[in-house]
Design a protein around this motif. Sequence first.
Motif, PDB file in Angstrom:
ATOM      1  N   PRO A  36       4.234  64.483  12.283  1.00  0.00           N
ATOM      2  CA  PRO A  36       4.477  64.612  10.837  1.00  0.00           C
ATOM      3  C   PRO A  36       5.389  63.522  10.273  1.00  0.00           C
ATOM      4  O   PRO A  36       5.212  63.106   9.128  1.00  0.00           O
ATOM      5  CB  PRO A  36       5.116  65.997  10.699  1.00  0.00           C
ATOM      6  CG  PRO A  36       5.574  66.366  12.054  1.00  0.00           C
ATOM      7  CD  PRO A  36       4.659  65.691  13.012  1.00  0.00           C
ATOM      8  N   THR A  37       6.359  63.050  11.069  1.00  0.00           N
ATOM      9  CA  THR A  37       7.232  61.970  10.597  1.00  0.00           C
ATOM     10  C   THR A  37       6.444  60.677  10.422  1.00  0.00           C
ATOM     11  O   THR A  37       6.628  59.945   9.444  1.00  0.00           O
ATOM     12  CB  THR A  37       8.392  61.740  11.583  1.00  0.00           C
ATOM     13  OG1 THR A  37       9.129  62.952  11.731  1.00  0.00           O
ATOM     14  CG2 THR A  37       9.325  60.651  11.074  1.00  0.00           C
ATOM     15  N   LYS A  60       4.091  70.288  21.791  1.00  0.00           N
ATOM     16  CA  LYS A  60       4.639  70.852  20.554  1.00  0.00           C
ATOM     17  C   LYS A  60       5.684  69.953  19.913  1.00  0.00           C
ATOM     18  O   LYS A  60       5.756  69.834  18.681  1.00  0.00           O
ATOM     19  CB  LYS A  60       5.223  72.237  20.826  1.00  0.00           C
ATOM     20  CG  LYS A  60       4.185  73.343  20.852  1.00  0.00           C
ATOM     21  CD  LYS A  60       4.836  74.710  20.983  1.00  0.00           C
ATOM     22  CE  LYS A  60       3.787  75.815  20.925  1.00  0.00           C
ATOM     23  NZ  LYS A  60       4.399  77.162  21.064  1.00  0.00           N
ATOM     24  N   GLN A  61       6.546  69.322  20.722  1.00  0.00           N
ATOM     25  CA  GLN A  61       7.554  68.425  20.155  1.00  0.00           C
ATOM     26  C   GLN A  61       6.889  67.251  19.449  1.00  0.00           C
ATOM     27  O   GLN A  61       7.322  66.829  18.377  1.00  0.00           O
ATOM     28  CB  GLN A  61       8.473  67.904  21.263  1.00  0.00           C
ATOM     29  CG  GLN A  61       9.613  67.035  20.733  1.00  0.00           C
ATOM     30  CD  GLN A  61      10.533  66.540  21.839  1.00  0.00           C
ATOM     31  OE1 GLN A  61      10.226  66.713  23.013  1.00  0.00           O
ATOM     32  NE2 GLN A  61      11.646  65.952  21.471  1.00  0.00           N
ATOM     33  N   PRO A  94      -3.520  76.505  17.416  1.00  0.00           N
ATOM     34  CA  PRO A  94      -2.657  75.884  16.400  1.00  0.00           C
ATOM     35  C   PRO A  94      -2.483  74.379  16.623  1.00  0.00           C
ATOM     36  O   PRO A  94      -2.418  73.607  15.660  1.00  0.00           O
ATOM     37  CB  PRO A  94      -1.318  76.622  16.570  1.00  0.00           C
ATOM     38  CG  PRO A  94      -1.673  77.919  17.197  1.00  0.00           C
ATOM     39  CD  PRO A  94      -2.817  77.617  18.112  1.00  0.00           C
ATOM     40  N   ILE A  95      -2.423  73.962  17.889  1.00  0.00           N
ATOM     41  CA  ILE A  95      -2.294  72.538  18.205  1.00  0.00           C
ATOM     42  C   ILE A  95      -3.535  71.776  17.741  1.00  0.00           C
ATOM     43  O   ILE A  95      -3.448  70.713  17.124  1.00  0.00           O
ATOM     44  CB  ILE A  95      -2.101  72.338  19.724  1.00  0.00           C
ATOM     45  CG1 ILE A  95      -0.809  73.005  20.198  1.00  0.00           C
ATOM     46  CG2 ILE A  95      -2.107  70.856  20.079  1.00  0.00           C
ATOM     47  CD1 ILE A  95       0.446  72.380  19.689  1.00  0.00           C
ATOM     48  N   LYS A 155      -2.557  79.863  22.081  1.00  0.00           N
ATOM     49  CA  LYS A 155      -1.565  78.793  22.235  1.00  0.00           C
ATOM     50  C   LYS A 155      -2.123  77.432  21.851  1.00  0.00           C
ATOM     51  O   LYS A 155      -1.401  76.584  21.324  1.00  0.00           O
ATOM     52  CB  LYS A 155      -1.060  78.755  23.687  1.00  0.00           C
ATOM     53  CG  LYS A 155      -0.230  79.965  24.097  1.00  0.00           C
ATOM     54  CD  LYS A 155       0.277  79.802  25.515  1.00  0.00           C
ATOM     55  CE  LYS A 155       1.129  81.002  25.929  1.00  0.00           C
ATOM     56  NZ  LYS A 155       1.627  80.859  27.325  1.00  0.00           N
ATOM     57  N   GLU A 180      -3.734  71.742  13.770  1.00  0.00           N
ATOM     58  CA  GLU A 180      -2.768  70.812  13.181  1.00  0.00           C
ATOM     59  C   GLU A 180      -3.127  69.371  13.516  1.00  0.00           C
ATOM     60  O   GLU A 180      -2.992  68.476  12.688  1.00  0.00           O
ATOM     61  CB  GLU A 180      -1.370  71.142  13.702  1.00  0.00           C
ATOM     62  CG  GLU A 180      -0.269  70.331  13.044  1.00  0.00           C
ATOM     63  CD  GLU A 180       1.113  70.752  13.507  1.00  0.00           C
ATOM     64  OE1 GLU A 180       2.077  70.011  13.222  1.00  0.00           O
ATOM     65  OE2 GLU A 180       1.228  71.820  14.160  1.00  0.00           O
ATOM     66  N   MET A 210       3.896  67.336  18.102  1.00  0.00           N
ATOM     67  CA  MET A 210       3.235  67.854  16.906  1.00  0.00           C
ATOM     68  C   MET A 210       4.234  68.249  15.818  1.00  0.00           C
ATOM     69  O   MET A 210       3.947  68.130  14.630  1.00  0.00           O
ATOM     70  CB  MET A 210       2.381  69.068  17.277  1.00  0.00           C
ATOM     71  CG  MET A 210       1.313  68.799  18.312  1.00  0.00           C
ATOM     72  SD  MET A 210       0.058  67.610  17.781  1.00  0.00           S
ATOM     73  CE  MET A 210      -0.723  68.527  16.474  1.00  0.00           C
ATOM     74  N   ASN A 211       5.406  68.742  16.235  1.00  0.00           N
ATOM     75  CA  ASN A 211       6.376  69.258  15.258  1.00  0.00           C
ATOM     76  C   ASN A 211       7.256  68.180  14.637  1.00  0.00           C
ATOM     77  O   ASN A 211       7.794  68.385  13.549  1.00  0.00           O
ATOM     78  CB  ASN A 211       7.260  70.323  15.910  1.00  0.00           C
ATOM     79  CG  ASN A 211       6.487  71.572  16.284  1.00  0.00           C
ATOM     80  OD1 ASN A 211       5.434  71.851  15.717  1.00  0.00           O
ATOM     81  ND2 ASN A 211       6.987  72.322  17.252  1.00  0.00           N
ATOM     82  N   TYR A 212       7.418  67.049  15.315  1.00  0.00           N
ATOM     83  CA  TYR A 212       8.304  66.025  14.759  1.00  0.00           C
ATOM     84  C   TYR A 212       7.645  64.653  14.662  1.00  0.00           C
ATOM     85  O   TYR A 212       7.519  64.096  13.571  1.00  0.00           O
ATOM     86  CB  TYR A 212       9.585  65.911  15.590  1.00  0.00           C
ATOM     87  CG  TYR A 212      10.494  64.836  15.038  1.00  0.00           C
ATOM     88  CD1 TYR A 212      11.236  65.048  13.875  1.00  0.00           C
ATOM     89  CD2 TYR A 212      10.582  63.587  15.653  1.00  0.00           C
ATOM     90  CE1 TYR A 212      12.041  64.040  13.341  1.00  0.00           C
ATOM     91  CE2 TYR A 212      11.380  62.579  15.130  1.00  0.00           C
ATOM     92  CZ  TYR A 212      12.106  62.811  13.982  1.00  0.00           C
ATOM     93  OH  TYR A 212      12.888  61.812  13.456  1.00  0.00           O
ATOM     94  N   TYR A 213       7.231  64.101  15.798  1.00  0.00           N
ATOM     95  CA  TYR A 213       6.759  62.716  15.800  1.00  0.00           C
ATOM     96  C   TYR A 213       5.536  62.502  14.914  1.00  0.00           C
ATOM     97  O   TYR A 213       5.478  61.545  14.132  1.00  0.00           O
ATOM     98  CB  TYR A 213       6.449  62.277  17.242  1.00  0.00           C
ATOM     99  CG  TYR A 213       7.673  62.251  18.124  1.00  0.00           C
ATOM    100  CD1 TYR A 213       8.667  61.305  17.939  1.00  0.00           C
ATOM    101  CD2 TYR A 213       7.851  63.197  19.134  1.00  0.00           C
ATOM    102  CE1 TYR A 213       9.801  61.290  18.730  1.00  0.00           C
ATOM    103  CE2 TYR A 213       8.975  63.194  19.936  1.00  0.00           C
ATOM    104  CZ  TYR A 213       9.954  62.232  19.727  1.00  0.00           C
ATOM    105  OH  TYR A 213      11.075  62.232  20.509  1.00  0.00           O
TER     106      TYR A 213
END
Length: 218
Positions: free
Chosen positions: A138-139, A130-131, A77-78, A74, A81, A133-136
């Motif tokens: 990369p944006t 995860k939120q 990956p965090i 778990k 990335e 890492m997945n949005y803020y």
Amino acid sequence: MTLKNKKTVFPIYAFALCWVLCSIIFPVYKLWALILTAVLSGIASYLTYMVLSSQKPSAEEIKQEQENISYGPKVDPIVKEGRMALAEMGRLYKSIEKPEIRSRINELMQITDKIIQDAIEDPSDVPQIKQFMNYYLPTTLKLLNSYDRMSSQGISGSNLDKSMENIESMLDTAIAAYKKQLDALFANQALDIETDIQVMNQMLEREGLSGKSDFAVK
């Protein structure tokens, strides 16, 4: 084999090899030869250890060892990335010349690194991270890359200037959001601490040990 393992194993190899060589050269069945063999083997082992101890691991070796550490399916990956994002931020920091932007990138990197470390120290926070890492994250990188491309044009224009100003304002908002995200990760710990203090106060009161020096929850 890591440098740490070499420091542990190679001196033993050196001792054994020297002992074999000396046993071939000297009549080790005699006391003086046995003592000489032991002394020479000890010296060889010590010198090997000292040589290896003087060799400092390179930054690449340290980085490689860190990358090989597994924190679980778990968390890995965090961490992966996050390190890639930090590397990209580092590249953008070097590429963008404006000091104000570089200062903001540096602050974003520090907060991002702390969020990654929290995932390692408290895997229960991974769903919450995860939120981020997945949005803020990369944006933010996408906008910083756009800023880097526009600032490298070397010209001024209404569209370029407006877009760059918007990104600069966004960075301040991003820093505030990153800080809130990091603070939110400690909500569970804050609750645990408050509970522990309440239990401590109750125990002190029950045992007749409470007083002005009681632990207090502010």
